[in-house]
Design a protein around this motif. Structure first.
Motif, mmCIF file in Angstrom:
data_model
loop_
_atom_site.group_PDB
_atom_site.id
_atom_site.type_symbol
_atom_site.label_atom_id
_atom_site.label_comp_id
_atom_site.label_asym_id
_atom_site.label_seq_id
_atom_site.Cartn_x
_atom_site.Cartn_y
_atom_site.Cartn_z
ATOM 1 N N ASP A 1 0.641 -1.118 -0.006
ATOM 2 C CA ASP A 1 0.022 -0.084 0.067
ATOM 3 C C ASP A 1 0.725 1.084 -0.040
ATOM 4 N N VAL A 2 2.167 1.104 -0.171
ATOM 5 C CA VAL A 2 2.905 2.312 -0.413
ATOM 6 C C VAL A 2 3.270 2.341 -1.954
ATOM 7 N N PHE A 3 2.555 1.682 -2.636
ATOM 8 C CA PHE A 3 2.999 1.753 -4.287
ATOM 9 C C PHE A 3 2.673 2.897 -4.881
ATOM 10 N N PRO A 4 2.005 3.996 -4.386
ATOM 11 C CA PRO A 4 2.144 5.322 -5.060
ATOM 12 C C PRO A 4 3.454 6.044 -5.108
ATOM 13 N N ILE A 5 4.492 5.725 -4.027
ATOM 14 C CA ILE A 5 5.678 6.435 -3.901
ATOM 15 C C ILE A 5 7.019 5.332 -4.288
ATOM 16 N N PHE A 6 6.645 4.567 -5.238
ATOM 17 C CA PHE A 6 7.767 3.827 -5.525
ATOM 18 C C PHE A 6 7.769 3.510 -7.026
ATOM 19 N N SER A 7 8.732 3.364 -7.623
ATOM 20 C CA SER A 7 8.864 2.964 -9.079
ATOM 21 C C SER A 7 9.707 1.967 -9.411
ATOM 22 N N PHE A 8 9.179 0.802 -9.500
ATOM 23 C CA PHE A 8 10.191 -0.436 -9.834
ATOM 24 C C PHE A 8 10.475 -0.522 -11.234
ATOM 25 N N GLU A 9 9.903 0.212 -12.079
ATOM 26 C CA GLU A 9 10.366 0.215 -13.526
ATOM 27 C C GLU A 9 12.004 0.421 -13.689
ATOM 28 N N GLU A 10 12.237 1.562 -12.777
ATOM 29 C CA GLU A 10 13.473 2.058 -12.875
ATOM 30 C C GLU A 10 14.748 0.862 -12.522
ATOM 31 N N TYR A 11 14.371 -0.003 -11.992
ATOM 32 C CA TYR A 11 15.397 -1.125 -11.641
ATOM 33 C C TYR A 11 15.574 -1.915 -12.909
ATOM 34 N N TYR A 12 14.375 -1.879 -13.870
ATOM 35 C CA TYR A 12 14.541 -2.873 -15.184
ATOM 36 C C TYR A 12 15.371 -1.602 -15.925
ATOM 37 N N ASN A 13 15.022 -0.545 -15.955
ATOM 38 C CA ASN A 13 15.685 0.512 -16.956
ATOM 39 C C ASN A 13 17.345 0.689 -16.771
ATOM 40 N N ARG A 14 17.541 0.228 -15.509
ATOM 41 C CA ARG A 14 19.067 0.288 -15.362
ATOM 42 C C ARG A 14 19.815 -0.810 -16.216
ATOM 43 N N ASN A 15 19.319 -1.943 -16.397
ATOM 44 C CA ASN A 15 19.906 -3.010 -17.392
ATOM 45 C C ASN A 15 18.628 -3.382 -18.148
ATOM 46 N N VAL A 16 18.400 -3.020 -19.416
ATOM 47 C CA VAL A 16 17.312 -3.278 -20.097
ATOM 48 C C VAL A 16 17.384 -4.531 -20.707
ATOM 49 N N THR A 17 18.807 -4.908 -21.136
ATOM 50 C CA THR A 17 19.018 -6.245 -21.798
ATOM 51 C C THR A 17 18.568 -7.384 -20.779
ATOM 52 N N ARG A 18 19.006 -7.247 -19.528
ATOM 53 C CA ARG A 18 18.787 -8.245 -18.485
ATOM 54 C C ARG A 18 17.320 -8.434 -18.272
ATOM 55 N N TYR A 19 16.640 -7.270 -18.211
ATOM 56 C CA TYR A 19 14.972 -7.351 -17.963
ATOM 57 C C TYR A 19 14.507 -7.993 -19.338
ATOM 58 N N PHE A 20 14.914 -7.759 -20.359
ATOM 59 C CA PHE A 20 14.153 -8.541 -21.517
ATOM 60 C C PHE A 20 14.522 -10.110 -21.551
ATOM 61 N N GLN A 21 15.757 -10.314 -21.146
ATOM 62 C CA GLN A 21 16.409 -11.649 -20.946
ATOM 63 C C GLN A 21 15.373 -12.513 -20.216
ATOM 64 N N MET A 22 15.021 -11.836 -18.739
ATOM 65 C CA MET A 22 14.321 -12.508 -17.536
ATOM 66 C C MET A 22 12.932 -12.576 -18.143
ATOM 67 N N VAL A 23 12.426 -11.499 -18.712
ATOM 68 C CA VAL A 23 11.000 -11.592 -18.751
ATOM 69 C C VAL A 23 10.382 -12.351 -19.859
ATOM 70 N N GLY A 24 11.309 -12.175 -20.955
ATOM 71 C CA GLY A 24 10.736 -12.893 -22.055
ATOM 72 C C GLY A 24 11.406 -14.375 -22.304
ATOM 73 N N GLU A 25 11.198 -15.026 -23.383
ATOM 74 C CA GLU A 25 11.533 -16.410 -23.668
ATOM 75 C C GLU A 25 12.101 -16.482 -25.042
ATOM 76 N N GLN A 26 12.691 -17.647 -25.523
ATOM 77 C CA GLN A 26 13.037 -17.745 -26.660
ATOM 78 C C GLN A 26 12.131 -19.008 -27.520
ATOM 79 N N GLY A 27 11.658 -18.733 -28.681
ATOM 80 C CA GLY A 27 11.157 -19.910 -29.414
ATOM 81 C C GLY A 27 9.621 -19.629 -29.637
#
Length: 341
Positions: A214-240
């Motif tokens: 319930d403190v979600f309005p004051i945090f931004s988890f997206e920035e964690y992904y933005n610091r290493n976009v390549t790793r984010y895409f590797q983790m959230v995506g799949e191949q094939g």
């Protein structure tokens, strides 16, 4: 109903436990309305910057803040992406906080419609599940197909199953698990022609808020992904091919990564709150007022003005000492307490 296959790694359990502890520390602080408003606006700007930057938007954070403050009626596409995301984020937060937000395909379509408003020529691609096939290309090799999402004829049923799972487990699963499972599955389904990542991250924000963070309005988890976009895409995506994944989709690894991102952001928020006043109960305020009126107080004097037990009174002193609101002066029988710096 969708039935995800994942394991609870010890590392995931440790991270979830630390998330709970950090969240408790943040919630123990008293946020004045003005401070809360500033933190909320700052988090929205950071989310709008990071989530669009992940998708290739070139505007730096300073320009994003300036844009959101001016909110021009006419905007280039890069600016419209920012304005759209911020507007959708505000709507999501308001709907969650009012209890009106629903986890459904219709809501997902509404969010996507806000995200890409004015950015696509075909009106059938806005606010609607895709009606055409799509392919995901490797960003490093555009001639190489990295992933084949499900056929468009199956998307509506897959979304229906996903939201049935969410609603059935909203009160059962830990918020981090629930939001993380949704996030990856929604990306794999790829339900829209455009705006999938941004819409999914907004829905993830809503799930976290609905299910306990319930403190979600004051945090931004997206920035964690933005610091290493390549790793984010590797983790959230799949191949094939989606239909070949079966039980091999890496939900377990993703959940560890996802939870660490939430913890990272909560730690950032926690560090931004050092000057906020700790939560004070009425008996704490009585003690502080007595010190302010008399310049100092002893344990015995506090006992004369309070009906709390000896153990409770000692805990009151210990808590205010820990928060730096009072200081101990003297030793032994001459110990007394004054207001902290």
């Amino acid at each position: 109903m969708w039935d995800p296959n994942y394991n609870i790694h010890p590392r995931l359990l440790r991270t979830i436990r630390e998330i709970g502890e950090t969240l408790g520390t943040i919630k123990a602080r008293q946020l004045p309305d003005a401070q809360l408003a500033r933190l909320t606006h700052a988090a929205r700007a950071l989310s709008s910057f990071a989530s669009t930057s992940i998708e290739g938007n070139p505007l730096p954070l300073t320009d994003v803040k300036r844009l959101l403050k001016s909110a021009p009626a006419k905007a280039r596409d890069t600016e419209r992406e920012i304005l759209n995301y911020n507007r959708a984020l505000e709507w999501v937060q308001q709907e969650v906080q009012s209890g009106r937000f629903t986890l459904s395909t219709n809501t997902f379509e509404t969010v996507q419609g806000m995200v890409i408003d004015g950015l696509m020529e075909n009106p059938f691609d806005v606010g609607q599940i895709r009606q055409k096939p799509v392919i995901i290309r490797d960003p490093r090799q555009q001639d190489h197909i990295a992933f084949m999402p499900p056929d468009h004829q199956d998307v509506a049923k897959l979304c229906e199953d996903l939201f049935a799972f969410l609603n059935a487990n909203l009160e059962e699963l830990d918020p981090i698990l629930l939001a993380g499972l949704f996030h990856k599955q929604a990306v794999l389904i790829h339900p829209f022609m455009d705006g999938n990542g941004r819409s999914t991250r907004l829905m993830t924000t809503a799930i976290l808020g609905m299910s306990g963070l319930d403190v979600f309005p004051i945090f931004s988890f997206e920035e964690y992904y933005n610091r290493n976009v390549t790793r984010y895409f590797q983790m959230v995506g799949e191949q094939g091919d989606y239909y070949d994944l079966g039980t091999s989709a890496r939900f377990s690894d993703w959940l560890v990564y996802f939870s660490e991102g939430i913890l990272d952001e909560l730690k950032r928020v926690q560090k931004s709150l050092p000057t906020l006043r700790p939560r004070l109960e009425p008996h704490h305020q009585v003690l502080l007022d007595a010190i302010a009126a008399n310049s100092s107080i002893t344990q015995r004097e506090y006992g004369e003005i309070s009906n709390r037990s000896l153990g409770a009174r000692k805990n009151d002193f210990a808590y205010l000492l820990e928060q730096g609101l009072i200081k101990q002066v003297g030793k032994g029988r001459s110990v007394h307490y004054v207001l902290g710096d």
